[in-house]
Design an enzyme around this catalytic site. Structure first.
Site, PDB file in Angstrom:
ATOM      1  N   GLU A 163      35.634  46.234  84.793  1.00 33.57           N
ATOM      2  CA  GLU A 163      35.368  45.875  86.311  1.00 33.57           C
ATOM      3  C   GLU A 163      36.670  46.358  86.855  1.00 33.57           C
ATOM      4  OE1 GLU A 163      33.209  42.130  86.696  1.00 33.57           O
ATOM      5  OE2 GLU A 163      35.000  41.675  87.982  1.00 33.57           O
ATOM      6  N   HIS A 197      31.124  46.993  58.821  1.00 37.33           N
ATOM      7  CA  HIS A 197      29.829  47.042  58.280  1.00 37.33           C
ATOM      8  C   HIS A 197      28.604  47.427  59.177  1.00 37.33           C
ATOM      9  CE1 HIS A 197      31.426  46.132  54.218  1.00 37.33           C
ATOM     10  NE2 HIS A 197      32.283  45.182  55.035  1.00 37.33           N
ATOM     11  N   LYS A 255      25.384  40.790  93.810  1.00 38.00           N
ATOM     12  CA  LYS A 255      25.522  39.324  94.080  1.00 38.00           C
ATOM     13  C   LYS A 255      24.826  39.493  95.696  1.00 38.00           C
ATOM     14  CE  LYS A 255      30.073  37.542  92.329  1.00 38.00           C
ATOM     15  NZ  LYS A 255      31.349  37.133  92.960  1.00 38.00           N
TER      16      LYS A 255
HETATM   17  O1  PA5 Z   1      37.071  39.571  88.257  1.00 36.68           O
HETATM   18  C1  PA5 Z   1      36.343  39.123  89.127  1.00 36.68           C
HETATM   19  O2  PA5 Z   1      36.626  39.183  90.387  1.00 36.68           O
HETATM   20  C2  PA5 Z   1      34.867  38.705  88.747  1.00 36.68           C
HETATM   21  O3  PA5 Z   1      34.581  39.068  87.565  1.00 36.68           O
HETATM   22  C3  PA5 Z   1      34.748  37.357  89.188  1.00 36.68           C
HETATM   23  O4  PA5 Z   1      35.589  36.530  88.279  1.00 36.68           O
HETATM   24  C4  PA5 Z   1      33.572  36.636  88.798  1.00 36.68           C
HETATM   25  O5  PA5 Z   1      32.445  37.268  89.538  1.00 36.68           O
HETATM   26  C5  PA5 Z   1      33.423  35.173  89.141  1.00 36.68           C
HETATM   27  O6  PA5 Z   1      33.620  35.082  90.726  1.00 36.68           O
HETATM   28  P1  PA5 Z   1      34.078  33.733  91.117  1.00 36.68           P
HETATM   29  O7  PA5 Z   1      35.201  33.169  90.387  1.00 36.68           O
HETATM   30  O8  PA5 Z   1      34.621  33.880  92.425  1.00 36.68           O
HETATM   31  O9  PA5 Z   1      32.954  32.840  90.962  1.00 36.68           O
END
Ligand code: PA5
Length: 466
Positions: free
Chosen positions: A292, A321, A435
């Site tokens: 990410e 394996h 989202k």
């Molecule tokens: O790293 C990030 O910002 C995302 O992966 C969030 O952790 C994830 O989308 C969850 O978001 P939130 O904590 O706002 O619910």
């Protein structure tokens, strides 16, 4: 902790390796990235780097709350997703008994069980409510944004269930929120409903938040030494001193640099392969962090670059394996990062039952500790012989301190790789798009334009659905 990158180099693995002078040739980008790491930290754009130092009060509050609540509940339940779930899972798996929830309470040190419900598969909550007494759980709603549909929907279901079963006042005690101090719905709800809440500092993003109450609260509820975790992170921070110009003395920077060079050579996959069940979920956490943070379409100048590297999770010896055949003989497109442990917390010896059968007898008297370490060394040898890029991170023992070090190591490495790639490692526009499309599909107010965009998208052709 130690990083051994011999097998990344051309002189060890042949033509697929990184020429040793490639590192010297990158003196300018390295200096630029070093400078950015210092400047960004200074102006508060890397607030997660200060977490090992600025949470004394938070830790006190957490430990006090754990003492107040732990005997009132059977289980502590995380409702969260992504950066709000993967850290708690990986730290729990690393530091607690692997069958923690199966142990009787006294063997859990008197602490409650831990569950992390990080999906909205309809079966998950229903089955969970069947498996536990849901009125004996403390639900920790974790969302930095305070608006993630998955988490907020779970919260609403749990809230309704608790209020129906216990009444509003009693239900209140069984919900604790972890979120931003100001933005998002969750903090507003927590204040209005009177739920206990813990704050995620606003400048710390989801996947960099494990050392905030996001990770510290669930860990403390399972008896994990959260001060030790923070100490470990501080130790790693001291090792990778800001502005350390000699990259050879800065393991996370070197990890990032080698990955960066490998990416320019077309190695678009990195496999993190711990040889310890306890570290298995560190790979899951790292996968999110690396994917990410670094998978970006645009660079800092707004040019299309479409960079990133696909993280793969593997476990030694299990995946020898299932995956190692591909790593040894498939495309030259990956790096394998072994994550080894010097000293396991337990020892078990194989009996000499079949000493008269040479193909089994050699195992007699050997410990599983020796076996798994030898398998790691043998796999490293085989991949090196096959000319495959690999490196090894070794932790002396899995402890709160070394886990804190590992988390901080990977966070710094990811941020540094982002600087080398000249991208913003701290946003996630690709995730936001999904989202927003979800909100539009449900007709959420404010998403009318997105809805119109979705409606205008060409329909799928039925002839390609068979
Ligand atoms: O790293 C990030 O910002 C995302 O992966 C969030 O952790 C994830 O989308 C969850 O978001 P939130 O904590 O706002 O619910």
């Amino acid at each position: 902790m130690q990083l051994d990158f011999n097998n990344m180099l051309r002189e060890r693995i042949g033509e697929q390796g990184i020429p040793v002078d490639a590192i010297q040739k990158l003196a300018y980008p390295i200096a630029k990235a070093n400078k950015a790491m210092v400047e960004k930290r200074y102006v508060g754009k890397m607030a997660w780097r200060d977490l090992p130092y600025n949470q004394n009060e938070v830790v006190k509050d957490i430990l006090k709350y754990v003492e107040e609540m732990k005997n009132e509940i059977d289980a502590f339940v995380v409702l969260g997703i992504g950066g709000s779930a993967l850290g708690p899972i990986s730290v729990q798996q690393a530091l607690n008994h692997p069958f923690y929830n199966e142990l009787p309470r006294e063997k859990r040190g008197g602490y409650p069980k831990l569950y992390v419900l990080d999906n909205v598969d309809p079966e998950r909550l229903v089955y969970f409510f069947q498996a536990v007494d849901p009125t004996r759980c403390l639900y920790n709603v974790i969302s930095k944004s305070g608006s993630t549909s998955e988490t907020m929907s779970q919260f609403m279901i749990v809230q309704q269930m608790l209020e129906e079963k216990l009444g509003k006042e009693n239900a209140k005690k069984l919900i604790v929120c972890t979120t931003d101090a100001e933005s998002g719905n969750l903090i507003t709800i927590a204040k209005t409903e009177g739920y206990k809440n813990f704050i995620i500092p606003s400048a710390v993003g989801g996947r960099f938040s494990e050392l905030t109450p996001v990770g510290l609260l669930p860990a403390a509820f399972c008896g994990i030494d959260i001060k030790g975790l923070l100490e470990g992170a501080a130790q790693m921070d001291a090792i990778c001193k800001d502005g350390e110009i000699d990259i050879h003395k800065n393991p996370p920077y070197m990890f990032a640099l080698l990955h960066y060079i490998a990416m320019t050579m077309g190695k678009n996959i990195t496999v993190l392969m711990p040889y310890a069940d306890s570290l298995k979920f560190i790979s899951d956490w790292f996968a999110q962090l690396w994917a990410e943070s670094l998978g970006k379409q645009y660079n800092n100048e707004g040019e299309v670059v479409s960079v990133g590297q696909t993280p793969v999770k593997a476990l030694g010896a299990t995946d020898q394996h299932s995956q190692v055949q591909l790593y040894a003989e498939g495309p030259y497109d990956k790096i394998i990062v072994f994550l080894g442990v010097d000293e396991y917390r337990e020892t078990i010896t194989i009996p000499k039952t079949y000493s008269d059968m040479p193909s089994l007898g050699f195992l007699g008297g050997v410990t599983h500790n020796e076996l798994i370490k030898t398998m790691q060394a043998a796999t490293e040898y085989a991949l090196t012989k096959a000319g495959r890029l690999n490196m090894t991170i070794t932790v002396p023992k899995v402890t709160p301190q070394t886990v804190g070090q590992l988390l901080y190591f990977f966070e710094v490495a990811t941020a540094y790789a982002g600087e080398l790639l000249n991208i913003d490692a701290f946003d996630q526009p690709g995730v936001e798009e999904g989202k927003n499309a979800t909100y539009a599909m449900f007709g959420r107010p404010g998403y009318e334009d997105k809805r119109a965009e979705l409606d205008a998208a060409p329909a799928k052709d039925k002839k390609y659905i068979i």
